[in-house]
Design a protein around this motif. Structure first.
Motif, PDB file in Angstrom:
ATOM      1  N   GLU A 210       0.827  -1.207   0.000  1.00  0.00           N
ATOM      2  CA  GLU A 210       0.000   0.000   0.000  1.00  0.00           C
ATOM      3  C   GLU A 210       0.863   1.259   0.000  1.00  0.00           C
ATOM      4  OE1 GLU A 210      -2.628  -0.341   3.331  1.00  0.00           O
ATOM      5  OE2 GLU A 210      -3.461  -2.234   2.575  1.00  0.00           O
ATOM      6  N   ASP A 213       3.054   0.780  -3.838  1.00  0.00           N
ATOM      7  CA  ASP A 213       2.462   0.605  -5.169  1.00  0.00           C
ATOM      8  C   ASP A 213       1.551   1.787  -5.519  1.00  0.00           C
ATOM      9  OD1 ASP A 213       1.775  -0.468  -7.562  1.00  0.00           O
ATOM     10  OD2 ASP A 213       0.576  -2.112  -6.773  1.00  0.00           O
ATOM     11  N   HIS A 214       2.149   2.943  -5.694  1.00  0.00           N
ATOM     12  CA  HIS A 214       1.377   4.119  -6.126  1.00  0.00           C
ATOM     13  C   HIS A 214       2.294   5.006  -6.966  1.00  0.00           C
ATOM     14  CE1 HIS A 214       3.361   6.642  -3.126  1.00  0.00           C
ATOM     15  NE2 HIS A 214       3.186   5.644  -2.287  1.00  0.00           N
ATOM     16  N   SER A 215       1.739   6.138  -7.418  1.00  0.00           N
ATOM     17  CA  SER A 215       2.475   6.930  -8.407  1.00  0.00           C
ATOM     18  C   SER A 215       3.752   7.573  -7.842  1.00  0.00           C
ATOM     19  CB  SER A 215       1.567   7.995  -9.011  1.00  0.00           C
ATOM     20  OG  SER A 215       0.904   8.694  -7.995  1.00  0.00           O
ATOM     21  N   LYS A 252       1.971 -10.324  -8.108  1.00  0.00           N
ATOM     22  CA  LYS A 252       0.717  -9.942  -8.777  1.00  0.00           C
ATOM     23  C   LYS A 252       0.237 -11.072  -9.681  1.00  0.00           C
ATOM     24  CE  LYS A 252      -0.193  -5.607  -7.717  1.00  0.00           C
ATOM     25  NZ  LYS A 252      -1.470  -5.058  -7.332  1.00  0.00           N
TER      26      LYS A 252
ATOM     27  N   ARG B   2      -3.692  -0.974 -10.157  1.00  0.00           N
ATOM     28  CA  ARG B   2      -2.625  -0.378  -9.366  1.00  0.00           C
ATOM     29  C   ARG B   2      -1.458  -0.009 -10.279  1.00  0.00           C
ATOM     30  NH1 ARG B   2      -3.347  -1.494  -3.783  1.00  0.00           N
ATOM     31  NH2 ARG B   2      -1.472  -0.262  -3.521  1.00  0.00           N
ATOM     32  N   ASP B   3      -0.561   0.798  -9.730  1.00  0.00           N
ATOM     33  CA  ASP B   3       0.578   1.260 -10.527  1.00  0.00           C
ATOM     34  C   ASP B   3       1.474   0.113 -10.983  1.00  0.00           C
ATOM     35  OD1 ASP B   3      -0.287   3.936  -9.461  1.00  0.00           O
ATOM     36  OD2 ASP B   3       1.517   4.477 -10.611  1.00  0.00           O
ATOM     37  N   SER B   4       1.445  -0.994 -10.215  1.00  0.00           N
ATOM     38  CA  SER B   4       2.261  -2.137 -10.615  1.00  0.00           C
ATOM     39  C   SER B   4       1.823  -2.654 -11.989  1.00  0.00           C
ATOM     40  CB  SER B   4       2.163  -3.253  -9.576  1.00  0.00           C
ATOM     41  OG  SER B   4       0.827  -3.489  -9.239  1.00  0.00           O
TER      42      SER B   4
END
Lengths: 285, 126
Positions: A210, A213-215, A252, B2-4
């Motif tokens: 959390e 994994d963001h910009s 993922k 998500r960005d991934s």
């Protein structure tokens, strides 16, 4: 003062005059930063920290810097020396810098408290954000494990290099992305996040994701590699970040990782009498 | 997403672009070398007849659609990253607006580009 000077002089064999330009900034007195110049008789073997201490003790007692261990362990004395973030205690003036002039500035990408003392709050806050400790779903195991968690030497090797971080902040000072984007989580925190995420004893990957994994997270690294070049402990944050990208993508797409199990307490064994017991805990739970 | 996943498709797009752009460059700009090795037949690749031959081919239709879609994604993802990086005081809501604006603009270009490529294919085969 004379005693200190004498102690320096007793070690003098051959000196070389080096000019030190030190960044001066005292917001309460003069909001305009400037450089002060000092000529220091440097002996072969002196580090930049030795020279700065010489200046403070003999030439200008108002020069402020941060230092503690003097042996590259605490990370306190990180500063920008001749354009690069380095540990002052590990930088040899004569044999390493090979310059008649040494320019010392505070670490870039941090607010400055005074002279070459940076405010490391951004580093500490980002580090805390990634929860740099073993997380477990079972809080009993996380807080008070009743045994050891299994880990093989190979599994230890996966993260050992990245655990040598001393939080000196040199990587953030070198990072061009941090310079452009203050929200970027930064190489130090990303490396520590990876270090704990691949620790087989840890089970907090999703929680850390959390924060990552963001910009402004892990994907924002340009892979300039400046952090790895600056790191005085060979941690190689740029490498850790690329491994972290790979790890996140693999998970993922279904990579499952089982956290290490607690080792069973040994049964049918008798404690030898001559082994002392551990002292009582100072903090009662 | 998500960005991934954005990043994963950014890499995938780069690989696809590398392949289809190489074909495009080989055919359009390095034809002399390919002709020298006998891989392509001699002739001006920019002549009307040659363009028409390519426009009729399903393989070229697929190549140019892939090139356009993945180049648009790759480029606009990069643009979004630059805007987000250079505007570090932007709020989360601002980032979402930027992301959706870029997505919609890119989608519009992709639809229009697809129409042009497919229309060319249909007309050439008419």
């Amino acid at each position: 003062m004379s005693g200190t000077t004498d102690s320096y002089k007793t070690n003098f064999t051959e000196t070389k005059d080096i000019v030190f330009k030190i960044f001066r900034y005292e917001p309460d007195v003069n909001p305009k930063p400037h450089f002060d110049t000092f000529t220091v008789p440097v002996v072969k073997g002196w580090t930049v920290l030795d020279a700065v201490m010489y200046i403070k003790e003999n030439l200008d007692s108002t020069v402020s810097y941060r230092a503690s261990c003097r042996m590259g362990i605490c990370g306190s004395c990180a500063m920008e020396i001749n354009g690069k973030p380095r540990l002052a205690c590990q930088t040899q003036v004569i044999s390493e810098l090979r310059s008649k002039e040494v320019v010392i500035k505070p670490l870039a990408n941090y607010p400055v408290l005074r002279d070459v003392v940076p405010d490391l709050t951004p580093l500490i806050e980002k580090h805390a954000d990634v929860r740099p400790y073993i997380l477990r779903k079972d809080k009993k195991v996380e807080v008070n494990p009743k045994g050891e968690l299994y880990q093989t030497p190979d599994q230890l090797e996966e993260y050992l290099q990245f655990s040598y971080c001393i939080k000196c902040g040199a990587c953030l000072a070198a990072c061009p992305v941090t310079g452009a984007d203050v929200k970027f989580i930064g190489p130090q925190a990303l490396t520590q996040s990876y270090r704990y995420s691949v620790d087989t004893r840890d089970d907090g990957f999703k929680l850390r994701l959390e924060v990552m994994d963001h910009s402004h997270g892990v994907w924002h690294c340009h892979f300039a590699g400046a952090c790895s070049e600056a790191c005085p402990k060979g941690v190689d944050p740029a490498f850790a970040i690329q491994l972290f990208k790979r790890e996140i993508t693999a998970r993922k797409f279904g990579k499952e990782v089982e956290p290490a199990r607690l080792a069973r307490q040994p049964a049918d064994v008798k404690r030898r009498e001559n082994i002392p017991y551990a002292p009582e805990k100072t903090v009662k739970q | 997403m998500r960005d991934s996943m954005f990043w994963f498709w950014h890499l995938m797009a780069a690989i696809v672009i590398l392949i289809v752009l190489s074909i495009h460059f080989g055919v359009m700009h390095l034809e002399g070398i390919l002709q020298m090795f006998g891989i392509m037949s001699a002739g001006d690749v920019r002549s009307y007849a040659e363009v028409l031959v390519r426009a009729k081919t399903v393989a070229y239709l697929v190549i140019y659609l892939l090139l356009m879609w993945f180049a648009l994604y790759h480029g606009f993802y990069g643009l979004r990253s630059i805007i987000v990086e250079m505007s570090d005081k932007m709020s989360k809501a601002g980032e979402i607006v930027v992301g959706w604006s870029i997505f919609l603009f890119g989608l519009g270009l992709a639809i229009y580009g697809s129409y042009v490529i497919i229309a060319g294919f249909v007309l050439a085969n008419a």
